[in-house]
Structure formats: structure tokens, C-alpha cells
Design an enzyme around this catalytic site. Structure first.
Site, PDB file in Angstrom:
ATOM      1  N   CYS A  34       0.809  -1.220   0.000  1.00  0.00           N
ATOM      2  CA  CYS A  34       0.000   0.000   0.000  1.00  0.00           C
ATOM      3  C   CYS A  34       0.841   1.267   0.000  1.00  0.00           C
ATOM      4  O   CYS A  34       0.360   2.329  -0.397  1.00  0.00           O
ATOM      5  CB  CYS A  34      -0.942   0.013   1.198  1.00  0.00           C
ATOM      6  SG  CYS A  34      -2.161  -1.319   1.190  1.00  0.00           S
TER       7      CYS A  34
ATOM      8  N   GLN B  18      -5.076  -8.840   5.891  1.00  0.00           N
ATOM      9  CA  GLN B  18      -5.396  -7.498   6.371  1.00  0.00           C
ATOM     10  C   GLN B  18      -6.710  -7.486   7.142  1.00  0.00           C
ATOM     11  O   GLN B  18      -6.882  -6.715   8.095  1.00  0.00           O
ATOM     12  CB  GLN B  18      -5.458  -6.529   5.197  1.00  0.00           C
ATOM     13  CG  GLN B  18      -6.470  -6.906   4.129  1.00  0.00           C
ATOM     14  CD  GLN B  18      -6.481  -5.915   2.981  1.00  0.00           C
ATOM     15  OE1 GLN B  18      -6.246  -4.736   3.173  1.00  0.00           O
ATOM     16  NE2 GLN B  18      -6.746  -6.403   1.778  1.00  0.00           N
TER      17      GLN B  18
ATOM     18  N   ARG C  11     -19.890   8.916  -0.116  1.00  0.00           N
ATOM     19  CA  ARG C  11     -21.311   8.574  -0.142  1.00  0.00           C
ATOM     20  C   ARG C  11     -22.106   9.575   0.707  1.00  0.00           C
ATOM     21  O   ARG C  11     -22.157   9.457   1.944  1.00  0.00           O
ATOM     22  CB  ARG C  11     -21.507   7.160   0.397  1.00  0.00           C
ATOM     23  CG  ARG C  11     -20.884   6.103  -0.503  1.00  0.00           C
ATOM     24  CD  ARG C  11     -20.977   4.723   0.094  1.00  0.00           C
ATOM     25  NE  ARG C  11     -20.447   3.729  -0.818  1.00  0.00           N
ATOM     26  CZ  ARG C  11     -19.766   2.651  -0.427  1.00  0.00           C
ATOM     27  NH1 ARG C  11     -19.525   2.461   0.858  1.00  0.00           N
ATOM     28  NH2 ARG C  11     -19.323   1.786  -1.309  1.00  0.00           N
TER      29      ARG C  11
ATOM     30  N   SER D 195     -25.174   9.800   1.153  1.00  0.00           N
ATOM     31  CA  SER D 195     -26.380   9.243   1.765  1.00  0.00           C
ATOM     32  C   SER D 195     -26.102   8.217   2.852  1.00  0.00           C
ATOM     33  O   SER D 195     -27.044   7.666   3.437  1.00  0.00           O
ATOM     34  CB  SER D 195     -27.252   8.596   0.682  1.00  0.00           C
ATOM     35  OG  SER D 195     -26.553   7.536   0.047  1.00  0.00           O
TER      36      SER D 195
ATOM     37  N   SER E 227     -11.362   0.550   3.623  1.00  0.00           N
ATOM     38  CA  SER E 227     -11.093   1.399   2.460  1.00  0.00           C
ATOM     39  C   SER E 227     -11.773   0.822   1.232  1.00  0.00           C
ATOM     40  O   SER E 227     -11.953  -0.387   1.113  1.00  0.00           O
ATOM     41  CB  SER E 227      -9.589   1.506   2.231  1.00  0.00           C
ATOM     42  OG  SER E 227      -8.998   0.219   2.113  1.00  0.00           O
TER      43      SER E 227
ATOM     44  N   HIS F  99      -8.987   3.706  -1.918  1.00  0.00           N
ATOM     45  CA  HIS F  99      -7.585   3.330  -1.701  1.00  0.00           C
ATOM     46  C   HIS F  99      -7.065   2.576  -2.927  1.00  0.00           C
ATOM     47  O   HIS F  99      -6.975   1.356  -2.914  1.00  0.00           O
ATOM     48  CB  HIS F  99      -7.507   2.470  -0.442  1.00  0.00           C
ATOM     49  CG  HIS F  99      -6.153   1.996  -0.064  1.00  0.00           C
ATOM     50  ND1 HIS F  99      -4.980   2.567  -0.531  1.00  0.00           N
ATOM     51  CD2 HIS F  99      -5.771   0.982   0.771  1.00  0.00           C
ATOM     52  CE1 HIS F  99      -3.950   1.916  -0.004  1.00  0.00           C
ATOM     53  NE2 HIS F  99      -4.403   0.960   0.776  1.00  0.00           N
TER      54      HIS F  99
ATOM     55  N   CYS G  87      -0.209   2.153   6.611  1.00  0.00           N
ATOM     56  CA  CYS G  87       0.150   0.762   6.863  1.00  0.00           C
ATOM     57  C   CYS G  87       0.342   0.036   5.543  1.00  0.00           C
ATOM     58  O   CYS G  87      -0.256   0.381   4.522  1.00  0.00           O
ATOM     59  CB  CYS G  87      -0.917   0.083   7.702  1.00  0.00           C
ATOM     60  SG  CYS G  87      -2.586   0.195   7.026  1.00  0.00           S
TER      61      CYS G  87
ATOM     62  N   GLY H 232       1.514  -4.025   3.637  1.00  0.00           N
ATOM     63  CA  GLY H 232       1.651  -5.459   3.779  1.00  0.00           C
ATOM     64  C   GLY H 232       3.000  -5.840   4.360  1.00  0.00           C
ATOM     65  O   GLY H 232       4.015  -5.201   4.103  1.00  0.00           O
TER      66      GLY H 232
END
Length: 383
Positions: free
Chosen positions: A89, A157, A212, A214, A238, A339, A369, A371
């Protein structure tokens, strides 16, 4: 020691899974941010020393050294090389680190750093799936050394996010309130146009597609946990998405020679490791280490960006460091914005730089963070 300056930073919109970028080729999306970066900076691309892009799952259309392919697909000079790196990541944040280190060492003067990930096109963890016919299809199976140290327990994860929630005693309701705030902040920033300066839209979209408006605590409460008996749901994770981002990192010599305007400097960098089974806790030691290297305290930092891989990750970081929400992920994080793994570090730094400028603030710190139980951390200083 020589300094590394951020001259320009740009990103695409973050497209939701199946959204505006899902029909594009990853090479073309990366080429778009490279072209946009060069144009915005007003620099002759022939003087670029290297292009460093982060990406994960480098198979299919993301294989073949996408940094080099994207530069060429953009019609940019053939003399400029490119390299693609994978620190999971944190790949594109590491790309910025490598670029800054090259400049600070005096071995290079103009380096492009960034990342790309189209998770709609190349699904997450497909590189492992592609190895199913091999004797050892993933990094853990069959390794005597790994199993001798960590046993045969599940390493993922999702399990890590659950372990963190339990260890730091973070209830689901608190995580849901955090996730809701992420969406609310991202929607607010979008509606007020705060992302517009950093985005060069590509394809059929023009703005980030994942927030989002809503969503609600009531809706989140209806979702089933991702693991049996757990508390982490999709709403606390994410979002899978698509995107690319790039920054131009230059030396003082290049800034003067080419008449560039530096917008920030890379003040300090760190990368640290932690328990790979908990996997997602390394931003805690990485933050402490980068502050030590910077000679700064938590109170000196105006804005923090801690990647929202899961709500539990950021809330555990807050519990350990005592940073209030008023300085943290102020325009939302990956729970709302998405992400795109290989691009996230550069996307976050691009957003952080623009928000520092909007607020006329000085120091920003980002960490994420990764892996294997790792984390990059970077402090940038607006000029």
C-alpha cells in the site's frame, strides 16, 4: 545535506470500482498524470532523470514496468528511464522517498514519483491467484522459515484489522462514527471544490466518485462483519477503486536552473516495520520515528494524513499518539475517498500539499500501513 523540493503534484479523480476509470488501460491513466505533471510544472521533460512509480499486482496491463511504459505512452522523451516498485500500500509513498533520496544524495536533480492502480481492471491479490499452479502459490505456504517463526496462522489485512480492534478495545460503534465522519468530510470538501486544483480528470469522470452523501450510522449498522464473530464491515474498510497520482521532486540546483517554483520540501522520511501478523500497526512507530528525525513534536504538525485502510487502524494510531480529529484526515480518508493501492501514497501527499496551501499551514505528516507489517512516514513543509 541537500534538500528535495516538491515542485508540482497532481492526481486523477479516484474512480469507484466499475466507475469512470474502469474502462481505461492502467498505462494510459498513468500517462495522463505524467503529462499533466510536466505541463503544470512547465519543465522540459527531457531533463527528467528518472520516473519512479508504485504499483502492486503487477500482472496483465500493470506488468512490464508500467513507469517506463506510461512515460512512453504519454509521448514523452525516450531518453528518460522508469522503474516500478512494490511496497504494497505504500508503494507510491516509497516512490517519493526514493526520488527525494536521489535528489538529496546529489545523484539526480529532477525525478518524477507517483503511482497507479486500477483495481477494477487488475483485481486485488490477483498476483497470488496467478500463482496457484506453482508449488508455493503465496508468500506463506511452504516456507519453513516463516512457519517456524509465525506458525500457520492466517495472515490477512482483514484479520489484522480485527486483531487491532480487539487489542485497542475499539467498539464497532466508534469505528462507524469514524467512517461516517470520513464520508462527511470528503463530501464537504468535494462540494466546496477543495479537490479541484489537484485533480486532472481523465476518462468519463471529473470528480472523486467514492464518497457517499447518503450513508448513515443506521445503514452501517445493518452490514455483516467481514469475518465471523468480528466487528469490521465493508463500511469500515477502504474502498476498492482506481486512480493515479504523480509529484515532481527537484534539487535546489534544478529549481534555480529551470526557473521552477518549489511548493514544499521533504522535511523528513522514515520507513519502519512492526508485527506482520497485526500487519497494520506500523504507522505508530513510523510516526514516532519520522518526528524524531524531523526534530519536531506532534504539536508542531498542522495536518496529519493516516491512511484509512480500516477504521481500527487510524483509531489505534490516535489512541497511541493522542492526536485529535481536528488535524487528522480533515477532508476524509480512504474509507470515503478510496484506496487505489499503488497510487494512494502519492494521492495522499498531493491532497496534503494542496490542503496545507489552502490553509496556509506549514507542516504535514502522512503515514500508511503496508503489507508485511510496514509503514512509510513523511513530513513535508510548505514553502
Amino acid at each position: 545535506m541537500a534538500e528535495a523540493f516538491i515542485v508540482e503534484a497532481v492526481r486523477t479523480q479516484v474512480g469507484r470500482r466499475g466507475g469512470s476509470l474502469s474502462a481505461e488501460h492502467p498505462v494510459d491513466v498513468a500517462a495522463h498524470v505524467l503529462t499533466s505533471l510536466v505541463k503544470r510544472a512547465g519543465i522540459d521533460p527531457v531533463v527528467v532523470d528518472d520516473v519512479i512509480l508504485g504499483a502492486t499486482d503487477m500482472v496483465g496491463p500493470q506488468a512490464g514496468d508500467i513507469a517506463r511504459l506510461a512515460w512512453l505512452a504519454a509521448g514523452l522523451p525516450e531518453n528518460v528511464p522508469g522503474v516500478t516498485i512494490d511496497r504494497q500500500c505504500g508503494s507510491s509513498q516509497q516512490a517519493v522517498h526514493f526520488a527525494a533520496q536521489a535528489v538529496m544524495s546529489g545523484t539526480q536533480d529532477v525525478v518524477v514519483a507517483g503511482g497507479v492502480q486500477l483495481m477494477s481492471v487488475v483485481p486485488m491479490n490477483i498476483a497470488w491467484s496467478a500463482g496457484q499452479d506453482l508449488v508455493h502459490p503465496d508468500p506463506f505456504s511452504g516456507s519453513r522459515g516463516w512457519q517456524g517463526r509465525y506458525g500457520t496462522q492466517e495472515v490477512s489485512q482483514f484479520r489484522a484489522a480485527e486483531l487491532i480492534a480487539r487489542r485497542w478495545e475499539i467498539p464497532r460503534e466508534e469505528m462507524e462514527r469514524f467512517a461516517l465522519a470520513s464520508h462527511e468530510r470528503a463530501v464537504h470538501a468535494t462540494e466546496h471544490g477543495w479537490f479541484e486544483r489537484e485533480i486532472e480528470a481523465f476518462g468519463a469522470g471529473s470528480r472523486d466518485e467514492c464518497p457517499r452523501p447518503s450513508t448513515s450510522l443506521e445503514r452501517m449498522a445493518t452490514l455483516n462483519p467481514l469475518t465471523e464473530g468480528g466487528s469490521i464491515t465493508a463500511a469500515l474498510s477502504s474502498q476498492i477503486c482506481d486512480g493515479a497520482a504523480a509529484l515532481l521532486i527537484c534539487s535546489e540546483r534544478a529549481v534555480e536552473q529551470y526557473g521552477l517554483r518549489p511548493r514544499a520540501r521533504v522535511h523528513a522520511m522514515s520507513v519502519r516495520g512492526d508485527d506482520p501478523v497485526y500487519m497494520l500497526t506500523a504507522p505508530i512507530p513510523a510516526t514516532r520515528d519520522v518526528l524524531r528525525r524531523a526534530g519536531l513534536a506532534l504539536d508542531d504538525i498542522d495536518l496529519f494524513e493516516i491512511n484509512e485502510a480500516f477504521a481500527s487502524v487510524v483509531l489505534a494510531w490516535q489512541r497511541e499518539l493522542g492526536v485529535g480529529s481536528e488535524r487528522l484526515n480533515v477532508n476524509g480518508g480512504a474509507i470515503a475517498l478510496g484506496h487505489p493501492i499503488g497510487a494512494s501514497g502519492a494521492r495522499i501527499m498531493t491532497t496534503l500539499l494542496h490542503e496545507l496551501e489552502r490553509r496556509q499551514a506549514r507542516f504535514g505528516l502522512q503515514s500508511m500501513c503496508e503489507g508485511g507489517g510496514q509503514a512509510n512516514a513523511t513530513v513535508i513543509e510548505r514553502l
